[in-house]
Enzyme design. Structure first.
Site, PDB file in Angstrom:
ATOM      1  N   MET B   1       0.847  -1.179   0.000  1.00 31.44           N
ATOM      2  CA  MET B   1       0.000   0.000   0.000  1.00 31.44           C
ATOM      3  C   MET B   1       0.884   1.230   0.000  1.00 31.44           C
ATOM      4  O   MET B   1       2.045   1.141   0.331  1.00 31.44           O
ATOM      5  CB  MET B   1      -0.877  -0.009   1.236  1.00 31.44           C
ATOM      6  CG  MET B   1      -1.862  -1.135   1.216  1.00 31.44           C
ATOM      7  SD  MET B   1      -3.130  -0.837   0.014  1.00 31.44           S
ATOM      8  CE  MET B   1      -3.967  -2.397   0.060  1.00 31.44           C
ATOM      9  N   CYS B   2       0.340   2.352  -0.380  1.00 29.05           N
ATOM     10  CA  CYS B   2       1.278   3.356  -0.819  1.00 29.05           C
ATOM     11  C   CYS B   2       0.723   4.756  -0.883  1.00 29.05           C
ATOM     12  O   CYS B   2      -0.456   4.979  -0.692  1.00 29.05           O
ATOM     13  CB  CYS B   2       1.742   3.001  -2.227  1.00 29.05           C
ATOM     14  SG  CYS B   2       2.113   1.263  -2.419  1.00 29.05           S
ATOM     15  N   GLY B   3       1.653   5.665  -1.211  1.00 31.02           N
ATOM     16  CA  GLY B   3       1.265   7.021  -1.540  1.00 31.02           C
ATOM     17  C   GLY B   3       1.674   7.293  -2.976  1.00 31.02           C
ATOM     18  O   GLY B   3       2.718   6.818  -3.429  1.00 31.02           O
TER      19      GLY B   3
END
Lengths: 238, 296, 447
Positions: B1-3
């Site tokens: 998961m990330c930006g």
């Protein structure tokens, strides 16, 4: 008075989030708000901060100037929180009482699982607005995204614009009023005729939200109650 | 998961400040993606026959001058090194360059190829990666950045985003696909080679494959809606475009701020708050299953 | 003489025949309570290497053996301190009666351990009876409110359950009485299906923010647990750590439920044994072992199970089904007003018998455990239940310390995986332990 000195406001106590930590601001709002001579609390430069003004339990006024991140005014009790900007995910989630007013738009899951109080969003709300609603009222000046009112259990939603896909999917006892178009209704949601009580409710919520619309323009969406019993066909034989 | 972050600069003079504006955006997404970071920058387009290749040496120590000298026996090349990463530029045919690299420097990882794209990615905190490769000084018309919190696959530079496929195409992803292996098994028999087990690589190669089959970006994305299952916000970069899409549930966040000077995209507003005149910007959330495409 | 030869089909045995014919009759899947019934590699397939000449044992019931357990030391300013490493799992008021919740609290308080709320909110009875109460934040958010968050000793964000990773809970209409309905803001008698995802976040990056919200709300005092159903456990544990959990609860597929589709209970998730080993590996690979505590649940029944879980790397265990059995689940009789009464006829009425009952979902529990029926719930008196549960927990703790001493440990948390070997290849592979009498760990190179 020296014109170069800004007089401390007698009305408002201001926190600047670019100078003060979130922890300090929230801690103040939890423990000291009433020792403050009833002053309003203003918060400047939120710059997208998460969890701002969560968990207040006092009848105070909080004004936030700017855009916020997730869970602004989450689990609010009693307080009136006004956001002069846009709200991120889950504004006023699990609110118990009080009022949260977003002057801009709100991202997904606005008012998720809120038990009481009033959430007003002047602009649009994203997907899943009012998901799992448990008794709060939500008024959206603009439109709401898909899956709004999903599994909403109690409370009222007034949507002045349009609604996206699957509005009111798996609704329980919450009621949704929509002024504009509904892209599609979710499972077990149905349009129902408006009665006098509905008009009165919509009028009252519009007034509280400061919106000028005519209640006669709204449609009522509520549960068809066909999903209340998963085994309806075989007479509870399980 | 990330930006995810993206920036497209509309006004020519501001393009010199691309890196300056972008680094705080990337660093702002450190909480969402603390373990790796990456950035694709699209610069002035090279003449038709030229290509540039972003090369990553990892822990190997490479003498980039030696590499260039050795390459010069093949044809002319220039190199722009940043520590263990470098951009090689040449007019030699891409196939020749790639096979030469594979043979002569098998330890090198080819991050990107094309006429406009430069790519940097590595493990570490986003601020550390930005410092390591001097992101602040980067110039260009648009850029796509990413901070990563690995879900299922390993934390390595190769698993970091952006992913690339073909030329001048990159993609970053926030979310988690639920059928990446099936996509991969469909593509592999068509000669498409995968470098990692990352779900995002499947999406990247799928879309690039569709474009090579003749689809334009928009049609490829439309096919993606049908084939790719799971949750995603994708931000893509091509030589002259930025494109953004979200899955029907739009579970992973995204926000856009647009002014006369720029279009800025991030997972959260806190990565946009520092941008010039952001308070006067048109700020909105992209709708699910809609394509947002901005052209340079 | 009748020499009739009957051969039952392995593929279409009576169980499958019943399943097919039931599906054909109703057009609906079966819903039931309790956990997986199929045979799975489990702690039974492991044994301890007791002390002999190489290691020296402690006297089995005399010499000091510490059982104190501290959970939530990473960020919380007020970690949980327990006298034993055995906690009571989250089970809702709604699935259980108020009397049962009270019994759990009384016994746990006397034994110096914690109870956990469950899906449906916190009752006054359980807050008063349980000294250390873990408050769950579930996808449904039934009855969830900031006052109870502040009253809790720890908060457990529930991502999933071992009985149904990826699925939401169920509570059928028979159990939604006026009090349960009011607590959950639902119409009385509705078949309630809880959500499978949280309403306001998805994925570990969002969870980071959600955990921070709960910390902000409670001024960073209370430990935050994250509970996952066992499936992709190695990655899930890593992500929960990234997201900022103080304690991670991993619930294996043997974990119970009050009501879930049988197809879910029997076919989704991985066994507790495999999940525990993956969870421990994840913590070790991140150098977080001991910094983030691990609670394992799903089929913990005996003191030996507890000892094996601790030896494999858990900091504590959590027990649900076995606790209900201690209270009388599946007994032939119940105790009311000091006397034993037979419950056999009531089992028959449900079409079952003691030893086979999984009808928690019906609310017609013959021994008054999983019911909201005013007549049935009287069959479990809080004091009687508390006494039985206290006895059970005491027994488990004695068995745990007996084994720990036999392995030469003055502290149960000093049990280590090298104290264990496996009896079957399956268990050896899943737990990554050598097969007894060999140095062979299936699937591990170098053996």
């Amino acid at each position: 008075m020296d014109s170069l000195t800004i007089a401390p406001s007698t009305e408002t106590l201001t926190f600047d989030l670019s100078q003060t930590t979130l922890r300090e601001v929230n801690s103040f709002l939890h423990h000291d708000p009433l020792n403050n001579g009833g002053k309003k609390v203003a918060i400047a430069h939120p710059d997208g901060a998460h969890n701002l003004a969560v968990g207040i339990d006092a009848p105070i006024e909080v004004e936030i100037h700017g855009h916020t991140g997730y869970y602004t005014a989450g689990m609010n009790k009693q307080a009136t929180v006004t956001l002069h900007g846009n709200a991120g995910t889950g504004v006023a989630e699990n609110m118990m009482s009080g009022k949260v007013h977003v002057k801009g738009f709100a991202s997904v899951s606005a008012g998720a699982s809120a038990h009481g109080g009033l959430l007003v969003i002047d602009g649009d709300a994203g997907l899943r607005c009012g998901i799992s609603l448990k008794g709060a009222d939500i008024v959206v000046g603009g439109s709401v995204g898909s899956f709004s009112g999903f599994m909403a259990q109690a409370g009222r939603m007034v949507i002045c614009g349009n609604a996206g896909d699957a509005l009111g999917d798996s609704l329980y006892e919450a009621v949704i009023y929509v002024r504009g178009n509904i892209k599609s209704l979710g499972a077990d949601a149905q349009l129902e005729p408006m009665n006098d009580e509905d008009y009165a409710i919509v009028q009252s919520l519009l007034t509280q939200a400061g919106l000028p619309h005519n209640p006669q323009d709204f449609k009522r969406v509520a549960s068809a109650r066909q999903l209340y019993h998963w085994n309806a066909d075989v007479n509870q034989e399980y | 998961m990330c930006g995810i972050v993206g920036l497209l600069i509309k006004t020519e003079p501001l393009r010199d400040s691309l890196g300056e504006l972008l680094v705080p955006m990337l660093v702002g997404m450190s909480d969402r993606g603390p373990d790796s970071a990456g950035l694709a920058v699209f610069t002035a387009t090279l003449p038709d026959s030229y290509r540039k290749y972003s090369l990553y040496a990892g822990n190997y120590s490479i003498d980039w001058t030696d590499l260039t000298q050795s390459f010069n026996q093949l044809g002319k090349a220039t190199i722009d090194p940043h520590g263990n990463q470098a951009v090689l530029m040449t007019d030699q045919p891409p196939e020749t360059v790639k096979s030469w690299l594979k043979e002569t420097y098998p330890q090198l990882h080819l991050l990107s190829a094309g006429r406009t794209i430069d790519l940097y990615k590595d493990t570490g905190k986003p601020s550390a990666v930005a410092d390591r490769y001097g992101f602040r000084s980067l110039k260009g018309s648009h850029a796509v950045g990413h901070t990563r919190m690995a879900t299922e696959s390993a934390v390595t530079p190769a698993h970091a985003h952006p992913f690339t496929a073909g030329e001048d195409f990159c993609l970053v992803h926030n979310g988690s696909l639920s059928n990446p292996n099936e996509i991969r098994r469909k593509l592999e028999p068509r000669g498409i080679h995968f470098e990692t087990d990352n779900d995002t690589e499947a999406a990247c190669r799928f879309l690039e494959y569709r474009m090579r089959e003749g689809d334009d970006l928009e049609t490829a994305i439309q096919k993606g809606f049908e084939e790719l299952d799971g949750f995603y916000t994708f931000l893509m970069g091509t030589a002259d475009k930025l494109a953004l899409v979200r899955d029907p549930f739009a579970c992973k966040p995204a926000i856009v701020a647009e002014t006369d000077d720029y279009v800025a995209i991030a997972s959260e507003f806190r990565s946009l708050a520092h941008l010039p005149n952001v308070n006067q910007a048109n700020i909105y959330e992209p709708a699910p299953e809609e394509m947002y495409v901005w052209t340079v | 003489m009748n020499n009739l030869y009957r051969e039952e089909s392995a593929g279409y045995d009576r169980r499958i025949l019943h399943y097919i014919q039931n599906a054909a009759a109703h057009g609906l899947y079966e819903i039931r309570g309790l956990g997986a019934k199929r045979s799975l590699p489990h702690f039974d397939d492991l044994v301890f290497l007791g002390a002999s000449l190489t290691r020296y044992p402690l006297e089995g019931y005399r010499e000091k053996c510490v059982t104190k357990t501290v959970l939530g030391t990473r960020y919380a300013s007020k970690p949980i301190e327990l006298d034993i490493p055995i906690t009571i799992a989250g089970m809702s008021f709604g699935s259980l009666s108020a009397n049962v919740k009270e019994a759990l609290g009384l016994a746990a308080t006397e034994m110096g351990t914690s109870t956990t709320t469950g899906d449906g909110g916190m009752t006054q009875e359980e807050r008063q009876s349980s000294k250390t109460l873990v408050y769950q934040c579930l996808p449904s958010r039934y009855g969830f409110n900031p006052d109870d968050v502040r009253k809790a000793n720890a908060i457990e964000v529930v991502i999933g359950q071992g009985a149904k990773p990826g699925g939401g809970g169920m509570l059928l209409g028979q159990k939604i009485n006026p009090r349960v309905a009011a607590m959950r803001t639902l119409p009385e008698g509705v078949d309630q299906r809880s959500a499978c995802r949280h309403p306001d976040w998805t994925g570990p990056d969002d969870l980071t923010i959600k955990i921070q919200e709960l910390r902000e709300l409670t001024d960073w005092e209370k430990p935050i647990y994250v509970k996952v159903g066992a499936s992709r456990t190695y990655n899930d544990v890593k992500l929960a750590v990234h997201a900022g959990a103080d304690v991670i609860v991993v619930d294996g597929m043997q974990g119970g439920t009050a009501a879930t589709q049988t197809v879910f209970i029997e076919n989704v998730g991985i066994p507790t044994l495999a999940a525990l080993r993956q969870a421990v590996e994840a913590l070790e690979d991140m150098d977080m072992k001991g910094k983030v505590q691990l609670i394992i649940s799903g089929g913990i029944r005996t003191g030996a199970d507890v000892a094996k879980a601790l030896a494999m790397g858990a900091d504590a265990v959590s027990i649900g089904q076995a606790v209900l059995m201690a209270l009388g689940c599946n007994s032939e009789s119940y105790i009311q007003d000091g006397e034993h009464h037979s419950a056999i006829d009531d089992y028959l009425e449900l079409g079952t018998a003691p030893g086979y009952c999984h009808h928690c979902h019906t609310g017609k529990c013959p021994v008054g455990v999983t019911t909201q029926d005013p007549m049935l719930e009287k069959r479990l008196e809080p004091e009687v239940g508390a006494k039985r549960l206290k006895n059970y927990l005491k027994t488990l703790n004695m068995e745990l310390t007996t084994i720990a001493r036999a392995c030469g440990k003055q502290n149960v948390h000093h049990l280590e995986r090298e104290d264990l070997v496996a009896l079957t290849v399956e268990a050896a592979a899943m737990a990554k332990l050598p097969l007894a009498g060999t140095s062979w760990i299936p699937g591990v190179q170098g053996y």
